[in-house]
Design a protein around this motif. Structure first.
Motif, PDB file in Angstrom:
ATOM      1  N   PRO A 174       0.796  -1.230   0.000  1.00  0.00           N
ATOM      2  CA  PRO A 174       0.000   0.000   0.000  1.00  0.00           C
ATOM      3  C   PRO A 174       0.825   1.274   0.000  1.00  0.00           C
ATOM      4  O   PRO A 174       0.444   2.260  -0.634  1.00  0.00           O
ATOM      5  N   GLU A 175       1.945   1.292   0.686  1.00  0.00           N
ATOM      6  CA  GLU A 175       2.762   2.511   0.699  1.00  0.00           C
ATOM      7  C   GLU A 175       3.303   2.816  -0.693  1.00  0.00           C
ATOM      8  O   GLU A 175       3.268   3.970  -1.141  1.00  0.00           O
ATOM      9  N   SER A 176       3.762   1.786  -1.394  1.00  0.00           N
ATOM     10  CA  SER A 176       4.248   1.993  -2.756  1.00  0.00           C
ATOM     11  C   SER A 176       3.125   2.432  -3.686  1.00  0.00           C
ATOM     12  O   SER A 176       3.327   3.277  -4.569  1.00  0.00           O
ATOM     13  N   ALA A 177       1.940   1.851  -3.494  1.00  0.00           N
ATOM     14  CA  ALA A 177       0.802   2.210  -4.337  1.00  0.00           C
ATOM     15  C   ALA A 177       0.405   3.667  -4.135  1.00  0.00           C
ATOM     16  O   ALA A 177       0.152   4.400  -5.103  1.00  0.00           O
ATOM     17  N   VAL A 178       0.347   4.097  -2.875  1.00  0.00           N
ATOM     18  CA  VAL A 178      -0.002   5.494  -2.600  1.00  0.00           C
ATOM     19  C   VAL A 178       1.095   6.420  -3.103  1.00  0.00           C
ATOM     20  O   VAL A 178       0.809   7.503  -3.640  1.00  0.00           O
ATOM     21  N   ASP A 179       2.349   6.026  -2.963  1.00  0.00           N
ATOM     22  CA  ASP A 179       3.452   6.835  -3.496  1.00  0.00           C
ATOM     23  C   ASP A 179       3.317   7.004  -5.007  1.00  0.00           C
ATOM     24  O   ASP A 179       3.620   8.073  -5.548  1.00  0.00           O
ATOM     25  N   ALA A 180       2.877   5.947  -5.691  1.00  0.00           N
ATOM     26  CA  ALA A 180       2.667   6.044  -7.139  1.00  0.00           C
ATOM     27  C   ALA A 180       1.552   7.036  -7.451  1.00  0.00           C
ATOM     28  O   ALA A 180       1.634   7.815  -8.409  1.00  0.00           O
ATOM     29  N   GLY A 181       0.500   7.019  -6.648  1.00  0.00           N
ATOM     30  CA  GLY A 181      -0.568   7.993  -6.823  1.00  0.00           C
ATOM     31  C   GLY A 181      -0.083   9.404  -6.601  1.00  0.00           C
ATOM     32  O   GLY A 181      -0.446  10.331  -7.347  1.00  0.00           O
ATOM     33  N   LEU A 182       0.759   9.597  -5.601  1.00  0.00           N
ATOM     34  CA  LEU A 182       1.318  10.918  -5.322  1.00  0.00           C
ATOM     35  C   LEU A 182       2.238  11.367  -6.451  1.00  0.00           C
ATOM     36  O   LEU A 182       2.218  12.539  -6.846  1.00  0.00           O
ATOM     37  N   SER A 183       3.012  10.438  -6.993  1.00  0.00           N
ATOM     38  CA  SER A 183       3.878  10.770  -8.121  1.00  0.00           C
ATOM     39  C   SER A 183       3.064  11.193  -9.337  1.00  0.00           C
ATOM     40  O   SER A 183       3.402  12.160 -10.028  1.00  0.00           O
TER      41      SER A 183
END
Length: 305
Positions: free
Chosen positions: A188-197
């Protein structure tokens, strides 16, 4: 091992279960919910809108309309989607958001799908122009479009049918990036980071970027539960990302009170995509009338991806 197919089915089932779980306590405070139910971990009947247990609202019904269009046309067709939204509105649903209703009336009266949401947005004052009505329904696009650029274009076009505020448009784009990564098995942290990117690359409004940053780093005590798209994005993703099970994510979000059906739907789609279909409790699915169609649509969309 949780498969992509299981995550896809879980995404749509999670959306509907979160919606149906939240429906009877919509607009109640967390204190009021706690006094009446403790935590909302069962499908209750009556309550807000006075419907039977397991009844979904406009969140799931519009997501279904979008998913049916994607399955039937083989991709995102704004005109077809808009026609289905209008047909749904004219069927007399018991629940429909104010901005959505305004935009669908504009469509019915001849507005282009690319313009209807803008017309409504421009005449609504700040505080009434950035609701979560497009965020709640957009999850099927994550199943149907694996390409980031095409998915972003479809997300933006779908949001603009009813919600043209940049916070709504870019909130949907970023949220669907998160769902896409969860469907692929990312943590989930990587997924949210991708959304932020994605949000940063598209120069999304600061409020959207802040919500995404807080979704894994924020403090639970500061989370808001209004119908403002930024609040919904932040709170739902926080609960979906920090929970240890799909049930925990959805129950926690709904029990916060406020716009519980949409918070539950947005968190539920993300939690279902993270944990898979088997993580959705059978006791919820047993009273969910749309379970079979959601499973079929999820399988169709992920197979055609």
């Amino acid at each position: 091992m949780t498969t992509t197919h299981s995550r896809a089915v879980g995404c749509l089932l999670g959306l509907a279960c979160g919606d149906a779980l939240g429906r009877p306590v919509e607009f109640q405070s967390s204190t009021g919910i706690a006094d009446q139910h403790g935590r909302v971990d069962q499908m209750y009947g009556d309550g807000t809108h006075g419907q039977p247990a397991g009844t979904v609202t406009d969140d799931t019904e519009l997501a279904l309309a979008l998913a049916r269009s994607l399955a039937d046309t083989g991709g995102f067709d704004a005109a077809d989607v808009a026609d289905r939204y209008v047909a749904w509105y004219e069927s007399g649903p018991f629940d429909v958001g104010l901005a959505t209703a305004d935009a669908l009336r504009e469509l019915r009266d001849g507005a282009d799908p690319a313009d209807a949401g803008r017309i409504v947005w421009e005449r609504r004052p700040e505080g009434q122009n950035a609701g979560n009505g497009s965020l709640m329904r957009c999850a099927p696009l994550a199943l149907a479009t694996p390409d980031d650029e095409r998915r972003a274009a479809a997300a933006a076009a779908d949001s603009r049918i009813t919600h043209a505020d940049p916070r709504c448009v870019e909130g949907c784009v970023a949220y669907l990036t998160v769902l896409d990564r969860l469907l692929s098995g990312a943590d989930p942290e990587s997924a949210v980071d991708a959304g932020l990117s994605t949000a940063a690359d598209r120069d999304a409004p600061r409020a959207v970027r802040t919500a995404l940053a807080n979704a894994t780093d924020g403090q639970a005590a500061s989370l808001e539960t209004s119908g403002y798209v930024v609040h919904t994005l932040e709170t739902a993703l926080y609960d979906a990302a920090t929970a240890t099970t799909a049930e925990e994510a959805i129950v926690t979000t709904v029990s916060r009170g406020g716009d519980t059906d949409t918070l539950g739907a947005v968190a539920g789609a993300a939690a279902g995509a993270r944990f898979g279909a088997d993580a959705i409790p059978d006791r919820w699915l047993d009273v969910l009338d749309v379970e079979s169609e959601l499973r079929e649509l999820a399988e169709t969309l992920i197979d055609e991806r």
